[in-house]
Design a protein around this motif. Structure first.
Motif, PDB file in Angstrom:
ATOM      1  N   ALA A  20       0.853  -1.323   0.270  1.00 59.67           N
ATOM      2  CA  ALA A  20      -0.274   0.065  -0.019  1.00 59.67           C
ATOM      3  C   ALA A  20       0.834   0.993   0.264  1.00 59.67           C
ATOM      4  O   ALA A  20       2.104   1.278   0.505  1.00 59.67           O
ATOM      5  CB  ALA A  20      -0.883  -0.027   1.290  1.00 59.67           C
ATOM      6  N   VAL A  21       0.420   2.629  -0.919  1.00 55.56           N
ATOM      7  CA  VAL A  21       0.979   3.583  -0.902  1.00 55.56           C
ATOM      8  C   VAL A  21       0.168   4.232  -0.502  1.00 55.56           C
ATOM      9  O   VAL A  21      -0.712   5.064  -0.871  1.00 55.56           O
ATOM     10  CB  VAL A  21       1.605   3.701  -2.421  1.00 55.56           C
ATOM     11  N   SER A  22       0.563   5.263   0.341  1.00 60.96           N
ATOM     12  CA  SER A  22      -0.119   6.538   0.994  1.00 60.96           C
ATOM     13  C   SER A  22      -0.542   7.510   0.138  1.00 60.96           C
ATOM     14  O   SER A  22       0.453   7.360  -0.749  1.00 60.96           O
ATOM     15  CB  SER A  22       0.564   6.633   2.378  1.00 60.96           C
ATOM     16  N   SER A  23      -1.426   8.140   0.131  1.00 59.71           N
ATOM     17  CA  SER A  23      -1.566   9.054  -1.394  1.00 59.71           C
ATOM     18  C   SER A  23      -1.050  10.512  -0.822  1.00 59.71           C
ATOM     19  O   SER A  23      -1.053  11.661  -0.966  1.00 59.71           O
ATOM     20  CB  SER A  23      -3.069   9.360  -1.577  1.00 59.71           C
ATOM     21  N   ILE A  24      -0.714  10.330   0.843  1.00 60.66           N
ATOM     22  CA  ILE A  24      -0.298  12.149   1.328  1.00 60.66           C
ATOM     23  C   ILE A  24       0.486  12.255   0.946  1.00 60.66           C
ATOM     24  O   ILE A  24       2.223  11.146   0.704  1.00 60.66           O
ATOM     25  CB  ILE A  24      -0.327  11.905   3.011  1.00 60.66           C
ATOM     26  N   CYS A  25       0.826  13.793   0.645  1.00 57.24           N
ATOM     27  CA  CYS A  25       1.728  14.325  -0.073  1.00 57.24           C
ATOM     28  C   CYS A  25       2.440  14.945   1.418  1.00 57.24           C
ATOM     29  O   CYS A  25       2.369  16.250   1.322  1.00 57.24           O
ATOM     30  CB  CYS A  25       2.594  14.657  -1.465  1.00 57.24           C
ATOM     31  N   THR A  26       4.227  14.934   2.021  1.00 55.92           N
ATOM     32  CA  THR A  26       4.136  15.715   2.577  1.00 55.92           C
ATOM     33  C   THR A  26       4.540  17.074   2.777  1.00 55.92           C
ATOM     34  O   THR A  26       3.618  18.225   2.962  1.00 55.92           O
ATOM     35  CB  THR A  26       4.817  14.948   3.239  1.00 55.92           C
TER      36      THR A  26
END
Length: 288
Positions: free
Chosen positions: A253-259
Motif C-alpha cells: 500500500a502506498v499512502s496518497s499523502i504528499c508531505t
C-alpha cells in the motif's frame, strides 16, 4: 438533618470530581495518529503534527531529538505517545538516521545492554527490525520515504527510512533480504506500507540526483518526469524495489499523502525548513 447534610456534601464532592474530570479531559493532549491496517496482531501508524507540546515549526507533535526541538517538549510528546500505545519509554525506539543502509536488529541482546550502549547501537542506523512483541520500532521523516514491513507468518517487522540517497542505495531491498536472513521471512508473505512522503510533482531535483538513479540502473521512465527540471517518484521507486524482491504488488500500500502539499498536517522539510519537526512512522507487534 444529618442525612440531608451528608447528601449535600456528597453532591458537592461529586460536582467537584466531575469538574476536575472535565478539566483534565480538556487539558489532556493526545497525539493524533494516522493508522494503517497491516493485519491482526500489529499496530502501524504515522504521527501527524497534531496533539503535542512542541512549538513553531516543530508544532505540535515531534519526538525527533536531532532536529533542534526543545527537549522538554520532545519528552512530553514521548510520554503522551507511550501512554497512548501502552508501552514503556525504553520500548519506543527511533534511530539516528544518516541516509545510509545500516539495519539494526532489536532483540533480547539489545535490551540487555545498558541504556547508553542501547543509544549508541541506534547511531548511524536507517532501519530497525524486530520479532519482539510490545516494541515500537520506527523511523523519522519529513519528505523522505518511510516503509513498514510486516511478516505475519514469522511474526517479524521492519521500519525503514529511505531518503533519495537510501533509495538509490536500495535500502528497502536490503531490508527485505535481512528479514529473510534473520527471521526466515518469505517475501511473498510480507505486507508493506509506504507512508506519507514527498510525491512526484513536488520532488524537483537537480541533474546530479537524476543521474545518480540512472547510474544505478533504475527504470527512469517509470520513476521520473521532466518539467522545467527533473522530478523523481520516490514512493514508486521503493514500491518497485519491494516488488523486485518478491513482495506481491497487492501486498503493498502506498499512502496518497504528499508531505509537501499537506505540510499543515505532516512535516515537510522542503516546505518548513530543516529546523522543523519530523513524522514518526512505526510498527508494533502485539500479543495475539
Amino acid at each position: 438533618m444529618e442525612n440531608r447534610h451528608n447528601n449535600q456534601k456528597n453532591c458537592t464532592f461529586a460536582t467537584e470530581i466531575l469538574a476536575l474530570s472535565a478539566t483534565m479531559m480538556f487539558t489532556m493532549i493526545v497525539p493524533e495518529l494516522h493508522y494503517y491496517h497491516l493485519g491482526d496482531g500489529v499496530t502501524a501508524f504515522s504521527t501527524t503534527r497534531q496533539g503535542g507540546y512542541s512549538q513553531g515549526n516543530y508544532g505540535q507533535f515531534n519526538i525527533n531529538c536531532y532536529c533542534g526541538d526543545d527537549k522538554e517538549g520532545i519528552q512530553k510528546n514521548r510520554e503522551a505517545l507511550c501512554q497512548l500505545l501502552a508501552i514503556a519509554d525504553d520500548h519506543l525506539l527511533m534511530p539516528h538516521q544518516v541516509h545510509l543502509t545500516k539495519i539494526a536488529q532489536i532483540d533480547d541482546a539489545f535490551f540487555a545492554l545498558p541504556a547508553d550502549e542501547r543509544h549508541q547501537a541506534l547511531e548511524g542506523v536507517d532501519a530497525l527490525m524486530t520479532n519482539i512483541e510490545g516494541v515500537c520500532i520506527g523511523v523519522s521523516t519529513a519528505d523522505c520515504i518511510p516503509v513498514l514491513l510486516y511478516d505475519p507468518v514469522q511474526r517479524a517487522a521492519c521500519a525503514i527510512h529511505a531518503g533519495w540517497r537510501g533509495t538509490v542505495k536500495r535500502i528497502t531491498e536490503q531490508a527485505v533480504a535481512q528479514m529473510t536472513a534473520v527471521y526466515g521471512t518469505r517475501p511473498a508473505d510480507i505486507i508493506a506500507q509506504i507512508g506519507p512522503s514527498i510525491h512526484l510533482d513536488s520532488f524537483e531535483v537537480g541533474d546530479e540526483v537524476y543521474e545518480a538513479f540512472q547510474q544505478e540502473g533504475f527504470d527512469m521512465q517509470a520513476i521520473s518526469k521532466k518539467k522545467e527540471k527533473w522530478h523523481i517518484d520516490l514512493p514508486e521507486c521503493n514500491r518497485l524495489q519491494l516488488i523486485a524482491k518478491g513482495i506481491p504488488a497487492d501486498h503493498i500500500a502506498v499512502s496518497s499523502i504528499c508531505t509537501y502539499q499537506q505540510a499543515d498536517r505532516f512535516f515537510s522539510a522542503r516546505r518548513l525548513g530543516i529546523n522543523s519537526g519530523r513524522i514518526f512512522t512505526s510498527i508494533i507487534l502485539r500479543q495475539k
